[in-house]
Design a protein around this motif. Sequence first.
Motif, PDB file in Angstrom:
ATOM      1  N   GLN A 133       0.830  -1.211   0.000  1.00 39.32           N
ATOM      2  CA  GLN A 133       0.000   0.000   0.000  1.00 39.32           C
ATOM      3  C   GLN A 133       0.861   1.256   0.000  1.00 39.32           C
ATOM      4  OE1 GLN A 133      -3.172   0.714   3.022  1.00 39.32           O
ATOM      5  NE2 GLN A 133      -3.493  -1.480   2.793  1.00 39.32           N
ATOM      6  N   ARG A 134       1.870   1.219   0.845  1.00 38.05           N
ATOM      7  CA  ARG A 134       2.729   2.391   0.960  1.00 38.05           C
ATOM      8  C   ARG A 134       3.530   2.626  -0.328  1.00 38.05           C
ATOM      9  NH1 ARG A 134       5.446   5.938   4.250  1.00 38.05           N
ATOM     10  NH2 ARG A 134       7.718   5.861   4.138  1.00 38.05           N
ATOM     11  N   GLN A 135       4.019   1.531  -0.900  1.00 40.35           N
ATOM     12  CA  GLN A 135       4.799   1.689  -2.144  1.00 40.35           C
ATOM     13  C   GLN A 135       3.920   2.244  -3.259  1.00 40.35           C
ATOM     14  OE1 GLN A 135       6.887  -2.003  -3.017  1.00 40.35           O
ATOM     15  NE2 GLN A 135       8.137  -1.867  -1.172  1.00 40.35           N
ATOM     16  N   THR A 136       2.680   1.797  -3.301  1.00 38.89           N
ATOM     17  CA  THR A 136       1.774   2.302  -4.335  1.00 38.89           C
ATOM     18  C   THR A 136       1.444   3.775  -4.077  1.00 38.89           C
ATOM     19  OG1 THR A 136       0.804   0.111  -4.432  1.00 38.89           O
ATOM     20  CG2 THR A 136      -0.443   1.864  -5.482  1.00 38.89           C
ATOM     21  N   TYR A 137       1.146   4.082  -2.839  1.00 43.18           N
ATOM     22  CA  TYR A 137       0.745   5.435  -2.476  1.00 43.18           C
ATOM     23  C   TYR A 137       1.876   6.430  -2.718  1.00 43.18           C
ATOM     24  CZ  TYR A 137      -1.097   9.200   0.456  1.00 43.18           C
ATOM     25  OH  TYR A 137      -1.544  10.408   0.925  1.00 43.18           O
ATOM     26  N   ARG A 138       3.101   6.021  -2.354  1.00 44.13           N
ATOM     27  CA  ARG A 138       4.242   6.940  -2.518  1.00 44.13           C
ATOM     28  C   ARG A 138       4.719   7.000  -3.960  1.00 44.13           C
ATOM     29  NH1 ARG A 138       6.985   8.556   2.254  1.00 44.13           N
ATOM     30  NH2 ARG A 138       8.603   9.252   0.826  1.00 44.13           N
ATOM     31  N   ASP A 139       4.376   5.991  -4.746  1.00 46.64           N
ATOM     32  CA  ASP A 139       4.686   6.000  -6.171  1.00 46.64           C
ATOM     33  C   ASP A 139       6.163   6.277  -6.449  1.00 46.64           C
ATOM     34  OD1 ASP A 139       3.967   5.683  -8.819  1.00 46.64           O
ATOM     35  OD2 ASP A 139       3.476   7.800  -9.114  1.00 46.64           O
ATOM     36  N   SER A 140       7.030   5.679  -5.644  1.00 44.34           N
ATOM     37  CA  SER A 140       8.459   5.915  -5.873  1.00 44.34           C
ATOM     38  C   SER A 140       8.990   4.878  -6.859  1.00 44.34           C
ATOM     39  CB  SER A 140       9.213   5.823  -4.547  1.00 44.34           C
ATOM     40  OG  SER A 140       8.815   4.664  -3.860  1.00 44.34           O
ATOM     41  N   LYS A 141      10.199   5.097  -7.317  1.00 42.31           N
ATOM     42  CA  LYS A 141      10.765   4.202  -8.322  1.00 42.31           C
ATOM     43  C   LYS A 141      10.929   2.786  -7.764  1.00 42.31           C
ATOM     44  CE  LYS A 141      14.466   3.683 -11.703  1.00 42.31           C
ATOM     45  NZ  LYS A 141      15.575   4.328 -12.426  1.00 42.31           N
ATOM     46  N   PHE A 147      14.095  -1.518   0.131  1.00 39.21           N
ATOM     47  CA  PHE A 147      13.933  -1.069  -1.258  1.00 39.21           C
ATOM     48  C   PHE A 147      12.581  -1.531  -1.806  1.00 39.21           C
ATOM     49  CE2 PHE A 147      18.523  -0.582  -1.064  1.00 39.21           C
ATOM     50  CZ  PHE A 147      18.694   0.603  -1.755  1.00 39.21           C
ATOM     51  N   PRO A 148      11.876  -0.638  -2.526  1.00 38.77           N
ATOM     52  CA  PRO A 148      10.645  -1.074  -3.190  1.00 38.77           C
ATOM     53  C   PRO A 148      11.018  -1.936  -4.390  1.00 38.77           C
ATOM     54  CG  PRO A 148      10.911   1.340  -3.296  1.00 38.77           C
ATOM     55  CD  PRO A 148      12.188   0.776  -2.775  1.00 38.77           C
ATOM     56  N   ALA A 149      10.851  -3.225  -4.254  1.00 41.74           N
ATOM     57  CA  ALA A 149      11.354  -4.136  -5.289  1.00 41.74           C
ATOM     58  C   ALA A 149      10.462  -5.358  -5.407  1.00 41.74           C
ATOM     59  CB  ALA A 149      12.772  -4.585  -4.924  1.00 41.74           C
ATOM     60  N   TRP A 150      10.299  -5.806  -6.625  1.00 41.68           N
ATOM     61  CA  TRP A 150       9.574  -7.059  -6.882  1.00 41.68           C
ATOM     62  C   TRP A 150      10.468  -8.010  -7.646  1.00 41.68           C
ATOM     63  CZ3 TRP A 150       3.760  -7.538  -8.094  1.00 41.68           C
ATOM     64  CH2 TRP A 150       3.005  -6.720  -7.243  1.00 41.68           C
ATOM     65  N   GLY A 151      10.322  -9.291  -7.347  1.00 45.36           N
ATOM     66  CA  GLY A 151      10.919 -10.311  -8.206  1.00 45.36           C
ATOM     67  C   GLY A 151       9.849 -10.839  -9.135  1.00 45.36           C
ATOM     68  N   TYR A 152      10.256 -11.199 -10.354  1.00 44.92           N
ATOM     69  CA  TYR A 152       9.338 -11.859 -11.286  1.00 44.92           C
ATOM     70  C   TYR A 152       9.975 -13.153 -11.782  1.00 44.92           C
ATOM     71  CZ  TYR A 152       5.861  -8.143 -11.953  1.00 44.92           C
ATOM     72  OH  TYR A 152       4.837  -7.251 -11.777  1.00 44.92           O
ATOM     73  N   GLY A 153       9.220 -14.246 -11.672  1.00 46.67           N
ATOM     74  CA  GLY A 153       9.752 -15.535 -12.124  1.00 46.67           C
ATOM     75  C   GLY A 153       8.656 -16.456 -12.607  1.00 46.67           C
ATOM     76  N   VAL A 197       3.901  -2.488 -16.833  1.00 41.88           N
ATOM     77  CA  VAL A 197       3.365  -1.364 -17.606  1.00 41.88           C
ATOM     78  C   VAL A 197       1.981  -0.956 -17.066  1.00 41.88           C
ATOM     79  CG1 VAL A 197       2.475  -0.720 -19.897  1.00 41.88           C
ATOM     80  CG2 VAL A 197       4.712  -1.808 -19.693  1.00 41.88           C
ATOM     81  N   ARG A 198       1.182  -1.953 -16.730  1.00 40.97           N
ATOM     82  CA  ARG A 198      -0.150  -1.683 -16.156  1.00 40.97           C
ATOM     83  C   ARG A 198      -0.015  -0.849 -14.877  1.00 40.97           C
ATOM     84  NH1 ARG A 198      -3.524  -7.099 -15.336  1.00 40.97           N
ATOM     85  NH2 ARG A 198      -1.798  -7.713 -14.014  1.00 40.97           N
ATOM     86  N   ARG A 199       0.952  -1.203 -14.053  1.00 37.28           N
ATOM     87  CA  ARG A 199       1.175  -0.467 -12.797  1.00 37.28           C
ATOM     88  C   ARG A 199       1.638   0.954 -13.092  1.00 37.28           C
ATOM     89  NH1 ARG A 199       4.408  -4.210 -10.555  1.00 37.28           N
ATOM     90  NH2 ARG A 199       2.556  -5.491 -10.263  1.00 37.28           N
ATOM     91  N   PHE A 200       2.521   1.102 -14.064  1.00 35.61           N
ATOM     92  CA  PHE A 200       3.010   2.442 -14.422  1.00 35.61           C
ATOM     93  C   PHE A 200       1.871   3.314 -14.954  1.00 35.61           C
ATOM     94  CE2 PHE A 200       4.455   5.394 -17.720  1.00 35.61           C
ATOM     95  CZ  PHE A 200       5.310   6.194 -16.974  1.00 35.61           C
ATOM     96  N   LYS A 201       1.019   2.723 -15.767  1.00 35.54           N
ATOM     97  CA  LYS A 201      -0.046   3.515 -16.397  1.00 35.54           C
ATOM     98  C   LYS A 201      -1.046   4.054 -15.378  1.00 35.54           C
ATOM     99  CE  LYS A 201      -1.589   2.282 -20.596  1.00 35.54           C
ATOM    100  NZ  LYS A 201      -1.935   1.428 -21.768  1.00 35.54           N
ATOM    101  N   GLU A 224      12.299   6.710 -14.954  1.00 32.16           N
ATOM    102  CA  GLU A 224      12.438   7.320 -13.626  1.00 32.16           C
ATOM    103  C   GLU A 224      11.593   6.574 -12.602  1.00 32.16           C
ATOM    104  OE1 GLU A 224      11.450  11.493 -14.364  1.00 32.16           O
ATOM    105  OE2 GLU A 224      12.760  11.269 -16.120  1.00 32.16           O
ATOM    106  N   GLN A 225      10.685   5.734 -13.089  1.00 36.35           N
ATOM    107  CA  GLN A 225       9.796   4.991 -12.186  1.00 36.35           C
ATOM    108  C   GLN A 225      10.127   3.505 -12.109  1.00 36.35           C
ATOM    109  OE1 GLN A 225       8.537   7.779 -10.682  1.00 36.35           O
ATOM    110  NE2 GLN A 225       6.914   6.282 -10.260  1.00 36.35           N
ATOM    111  N   VAL A 226      10.791   3.038 -13.157  1.00 39.45           N
ATOM    112  CA  VAL A 226      10.958   1.590 -13.309  1.00 39.45           C
ATOM    113  C   VAL A 226      12.408   1.245 -13.648  1.00 39.45           C
ATOM    114  CG1 VAL A 226      10.316  -0.398 -14.744  1.00 39.45           C
ATOM    115  CG2 VAL A 226       8.584   1.323 -14.164  1.00 39.45           C
TER     116      VAL A 226
END
Length: 833
Positions: free
Chosen positions: A72-80, A152-158, A313-317, A328-330
């Motif tokens: 929630q916080r990462q989404t709200y703050r919209d940081s890279k 760090f605001p970070a996701w893994g994808y696998g 991309v969906r999250r960025f949009k 700057e976001q991704v």
Amino acid sequence: VEASIPEPQREAWKRSQTSAFKSSDEFEKEVVRHVETSLARSMFNCDEKAAYSATSLAFRDHLILDWNKTQQRQTYRDSKRVYYLSLEFLMGRALDNAMLNVGLKDTAKAGLADLGFRIEDIIGQEHDAALGNGGLGRLAACFLDSLASLDFPAWGYGLRYRYGIFKQEIIDGYQVEVPDYWLDFNPWEFPRHDVTVDVQFFGSVKKVPNEQGKSVAVWEGGEIVVAVAYDVPIPGYDTPTTNNLRLWSSKASGGEFDFQKFNSGDYESSVAEQQRAETISNVLYPNDNLERGKELRLKQQYFWVAASLYDIVRRFKKSKRAWREFPEQVAIQLNDTHPTLAIVELQRILIDIEGLDWDLAWEIVTGTFGYTNHTVLPEALEKWPVGLVQHLLPRHLQIIYDINLFFLQSVEKQFPDDRDILTRVSIIEESQPKMVRMAHLAIVGSHKVNGVAELHSDLIKTTIFKDFVEIYGPDRFTNVTNGITPRRWLHQANPRLSELIASKLGSHEFLKDLSQLNKLELLVQDKEFKKEWAEIKFANKVRLAKYIKETTGVNVNPSALFDVQVKRIHEYKRQQLNIFGVIHRYLTLKAMTPAERKKQLPRVSIFGGKAAPGYWMAKQIIHLINAVGSVVNNDEDIGDLLKVIFLEDYNVSKAEIICPASDISEHISTAGTEASGTSNMKFVLNGGLIIGTCDGANIEITREVGENNIFLFGNLAEDVEDLRHAHTYGSHTIDPDLAKVFEEIQKGTFGSVHDFSAMIAAVKDHGDYYLVSDDFHSYIETHTLVDEAYRNQEEWVVKSITAVARMGFFSSDRCIYEYADGIWNVEPLPRRD
Ligand code: BZD
């Protein structure tokens, strides 16, 4: 977090906030509740498996609350954000890690004891999550731990493989592979049936005019496979930050099966379609450092890349920002070339779907990606036949050709008189058949390329990617020496050592700032401390000896020197050098009188590791190790002086028992072949010393711990080429001690003369590509030095403590800071609640 919740819900949320257990009483209550409700069992038949399940569910609840707030916080703050794309995440077990990271292991221990269980037995019930082959996959897991621990605001994808790396059984000395079905009960994943992506394959491309009359490409037809998200919480240590690992699972687009086909009587083909779709995420390819160019592997890569990029991309949009702000976001990191299609996919989304100009799109793409190279071995460099890419991904092939065209045009401008450079750097190899060179595509599409240890990063700049340094300048290339997470590899694997260190340093802060270990150097002359240090090593060896007895039936003496080589079996890692050395030791002991033997230092040689199922020579090496073991371990002349053990099914949870118990470990690859190695770091961090070549991170370990605290041997990387050349074109003589070893094998002392003849021929007749004979003498001599050093236990302990004190550099936290700073340009986002 609060501000992000809409008004009407906010009050209710505040009134009824769920909170997690804190005391052991509360924990017990949660366990009982989960047994009785979640598992629908009664406490009367709560066995260890059920206790594990309920304990995991209790800790999972803990993680979920932190996870939700973090997201929630990462989404709200919209940081890279950082996205780490890896086809492999070798996570191991999750429960112990979750307990330690939320700081409630002692609480759970007390609670479980109260319920009649020993915590070790409960932890031992968990099946390893083994979605990886070796170092590359485990590095991804260590990085996730550090990213979360450092906020760090970070996701893994696998990919969510149904079958991880196979289980290894040793039958009559041979490796047998058994499928690893690990998903029957996995409390650590959350299916997100509402988060799906349609992924397209095959079909054709048509050019049609858009509203402005410009011609745009439309990719149509073919088939759709659906990607379903499964999320795994990644808790940080001593922080509420809990990141997300998203794994994609494939399913047919018609749901369970295509009802239309079913109703029209075509049941079989609807089932076949479903099976074909599900095959994509079915199984992890079990090769390390080898690419075999299988179509299904390419399908896996695109499936995972397309789903992940759609999601990103969906999250960025949602943020409604302009496209140029994307980088700057991704930040997207490519763990090896396996996700390189992501570069092409993002370019496709931007130009075909979002309607951006090529140049702007390309600037966005290169600003977003970073590429990590993990190997210089030619057989591991990924290439795909153009025809296969054309068939599977027709639009992507067009874009690859366009990327290549623009790239080569600029190279031509820069080097107008050099035709050869175009051939060498082209993304398309003009061979028969033509191939797409994934590493070239990854370099051209990224703003930074890094190697994983200094020597390796230098080697890629001077050999395989030399031309690209000329083209882009040296700044596109950088080094980030690998690291390991001290939480799992010290605190979790070696709790007594971690506690001893904490008691001396005054806190557990070193687990988040590993450089603090250097304060231990002040204690190297502290008698009591050295005694405790040695006692802990001994206790860890007793634990391993017990495990060896249980699994192999062999008694080993915990006072003997434990010499360990555990890693994937590969000719370049040279387990054959090790076992030839063991045979040499055996022959030397045999030649002694009983009186002489009495003076020798007892040794246990421990091996472990999987061979890729199709790697015949690696399987022969396993066979020889086991064959030598059955002779030596039953030789009464030898007794405790030498034991040879092969531990079955080496994996992350076994590494947690093995690493703390070694006196010396072997990292003996042919110089220039092991990009970094990471188990070298795990062993030294646990107070074991290393025998190793001047290769990968061994070199930096030497720089840190000092030459007196490591045993180096063998030829240097710079001499390898000349030696190989001499083997082939000059006269090639085999080291005399090694020749004796070969004679003994050929006499049949270890059985199967025929089986082992290829291993010998590789050295004697086929050019000894891995320099086994060249390094043999120095290897044997260096082992003699190891024996001598070990006899002086006082000094040995000083070396051990000194080495640990100087290992701070090898924390994966340091790596993550270097990536964040030099490649991703991201900042931590600590939680303040
Ligand atoms: O990556 C390893 C290198 O061999 C090590 O030297 C290095 O320390 C680690 C981490 O950087 N590479 C692998 O483990 N590679 C693979 O497992 C792999 C898997 C599939 C395809 C190609 C390679």
